[in-house]
Design an enzyme around this catalytic site. Structure first.
Site, short mmCIF file in Angstrom:
data_model
loop_
_atom_site.label_atom_id
_atom_site.label_comp_id
_atom_site.label_asym_id
_atom_site.label_seq_id
_atom_site.Cartn_x
_atom_site.Cartn_y
_atom_site.Cartn_z
CG PHE A 195 102.84 -20.67 55.58
CD1 PHE A 195 103.60 -19.81 56.38
CD2 PHE A 195 101.69 -20.17 54.98
CE1 PHE A 195 103.21 -18.49 56.57
CE2 PHE A 195 101.29 -18.84 55.17
CZ PHE A 195 102.06 -18.01 55.98
CB ALA A 196 99.73 -24.75 59.30
CD GLU A 240 91.84 -21.93 61.04
OE1 GLU A 240 90.62 -21.70 61.23
OE2 GLU A 240 92.71 -21.78 61.91
N PRO A 241 89.50 -24.45 56.86
CG PRO A 241 88.55 -26.46 57.60
CD PRO A 241 89.64 -25.48 57.91
N GLY A 245 90.33 -18.78 54.25
CA GLY A 245 91.23 -18.85 53.10
C GLY A 245 91.67 -17.44 52.77
CG ASP A 267 103.72 -8.62 51.25
OD1 ASP A 267 102.63 -8.74 50.68
OD2 ASP A 267 103.95 -7.76 52.13
CD GLU A 312 102.81 -19.31 48.52
OE1 GLU A 312 103.45 -18.27 48.54
OE2 GLU A 312 103.30 -20.45 48.43
CB SER A 351 93.91 -13.64 40.14
OG SER A 351 94.90 -14.50 39.61
#
Ligand code: COS
Length: 383
Positions: A123-124, A127-128, A131, A242, A366, A369
């Protein structure tokens, strides 16, 4: 909501627990030490139907529910956290958006081999410079005739070096007012000319899973590989994350369980002052706090998985809570496990330090927090 498992859920728990005990726990330290992708294990996961757990059978999956997926993720990650994240990415971040947003032709071409374990996905999105601020994508996809030309780079992409296909997010409309609506999602064959793997990260933990950058240099993608419609990319990414949060929460839970179970066992063996340290209230209270948080994590995870199964619109908020809580719990539990192991817990001779390192990323990838707190607080203030 049920607190007991259905026959099918019980079956997948038994099967994955057995697999973890026999095939993962004995090799997890070695996978971590060598930092090697567990190719054979991932192949076996595919054969067991664990790479497309809730994908319907007609698309190569195991046709189970999301609760079963969360159960399987916990058990696999209890055995080996690296294996857990590889499985989570393929299920949650690749099969899930294809199931939801791909057309029939794309499902037959891509979802089938991915869900059956014949192929692996990544899953791309990151990127630098994009985020947490996922809208700030710099990768572009410019259409000319029937083809889009993709240019840009992605980083921290789990499974990138091994993946056959990637879900790639790119800007198709740079008009500032479009913002998130200027992003589109594509299915890219990693063998396409112009796709290359850049830096492979040397990470603190989860060392068996590769995290790498992908460079897109004039990569031609046919319009039939556009996922849903142009401009839908950001929504696809958000909706996918999600669900992905259930997978990572379950991974964190699996790591916590490993640390808790091993610390409890050790406390019964280790003698100080002439008795096992488990007889001291200081240790008992640590184990009680660890076990309580593990149980609470599981409840949130099961609830969010159940809500996703029910297609309940609140599932995204609960999955953010599940990830936040389970990830922070894994930090707490693995730290306490080291405390119980004492000096030995700080060495590589015992697995406690590996769990501590593996747990740390679950508060970052993903959605950090902090992102989960944003998602949750927005819902609290909206409702
Ligand atoms: N499902 C579907 N659509 C969603 C959504 C969701 N969960 N969340 C937001 N959207 C949609 C919104 O409806 C909005 O659509 P419109 O433009 O049509 O109104 C659009 O996406 C933009 O939403 P929003 O304005 O809320 O975007 P923000 O920039 O405020 O979002 C956060 C901020 C931080 C919440 C978001 O960028 C995010 O979750 N970032 C974290 C990304 C991440 O997890 N990265 C980790 C690496 S990926 S492995």
């Amino acid at each position: 909501m049920r607190f007991t498992l259905s026959e099918e859920q019980q079956m997948i728990q038994d099967m994955t627990r057995k697999f973890a005990k026999e095939k993962l726990i004995p090799v997890a330290a070695e996978i971590d030490k060598k930092g090697e992708f567990p190719t054979e294990i991932i192949k076996e996961l595919g054969e067991l139907g664990l790479l497309g757990v809730y994908v319907p059978a007609e698309y190569g999956g195991s046709d189970m529910d999301v609760v079963s997926y969360a159960i399987a993720m916990e058990e696999i990650s209890r055995g080996c956290a690296s294996t857990g994240v590889i499985m989570s990415v393929n299920n949650s971040l690749v099969c899930d958006p294809l199931l939801k947003f791909a057309n029939e032709e794309q499902k037959n071409k891509y979802l089938k081999p991915l869900a059956s374990g014949e192929k692996l996905g990544c899953f791309a999105l990151t990127e630098p410079n994009a985020g947490t601020d996922a809208i700030a994508q710099k990768t572009t996809a410019v259409k000319e005739g029937e083809y889009y030309t993709i240019n840009g780079s992605k980083n921290f992409i789990t499974n990138a070096p091994q993946a056959d296909y990637a879900i790639v997010f790119a800007v198709t409309d740079k008009t500032p007012v479009k913002k998130s609506r200027g992003i589109s999602a594509f299915i890219v064959d990693m063998k396409t000319e112009g796709v290359s793997i850049g830096k492979i990260e040397n990470k603190l933990g989860i060392k068996g899973a590769s995290s790498a950058s992908i460079i897109f240099d004039d990569v031609k993608v046919h319009e039939s590989d556009l996922l849903a419609q142009e401009g839908m990319g950001f929504k696809i990414a958000m909706a996918t994350l999600d669900g992905g949060r259930i997978g990572i929460a379950a991974q964190a839970l699996g790591i916590s369980r490993a640390a808790l179970e091993e610390a409890a066992d050790y406390s019964k063996e280790r003698k100080q002052f002439g008795q096992s340290i488990a007889s001291f209230q200081a240790i008992q209270f640590m184990l009680a706090d660890m076990a309580t948080r593990v149980e609470a994590s599981r409840l949130l995870i099961r609830e969010s998985a159940y809500l996703k199964d029910q297609k309940d619109p609140h599932f995204g908020t609960i999955s953010a809570m599940a990830k936040l809580y389970a990830a922070e719990t894994s930090g707490f539990v693995t730290s306490k496990a080291i405390q119980i192991f004492g000096g030995y817990g700080y060495t590589k001779d015992y697995p406690a330090e590996r769990h501590f390192r593996d747990a740390r990323i679950t508060e970052i990838y993903e959605g950090t927090s902090e992102v989960q707190r944003m998602v949750i607080s927005r819902a609290v203030l909206r409702d």
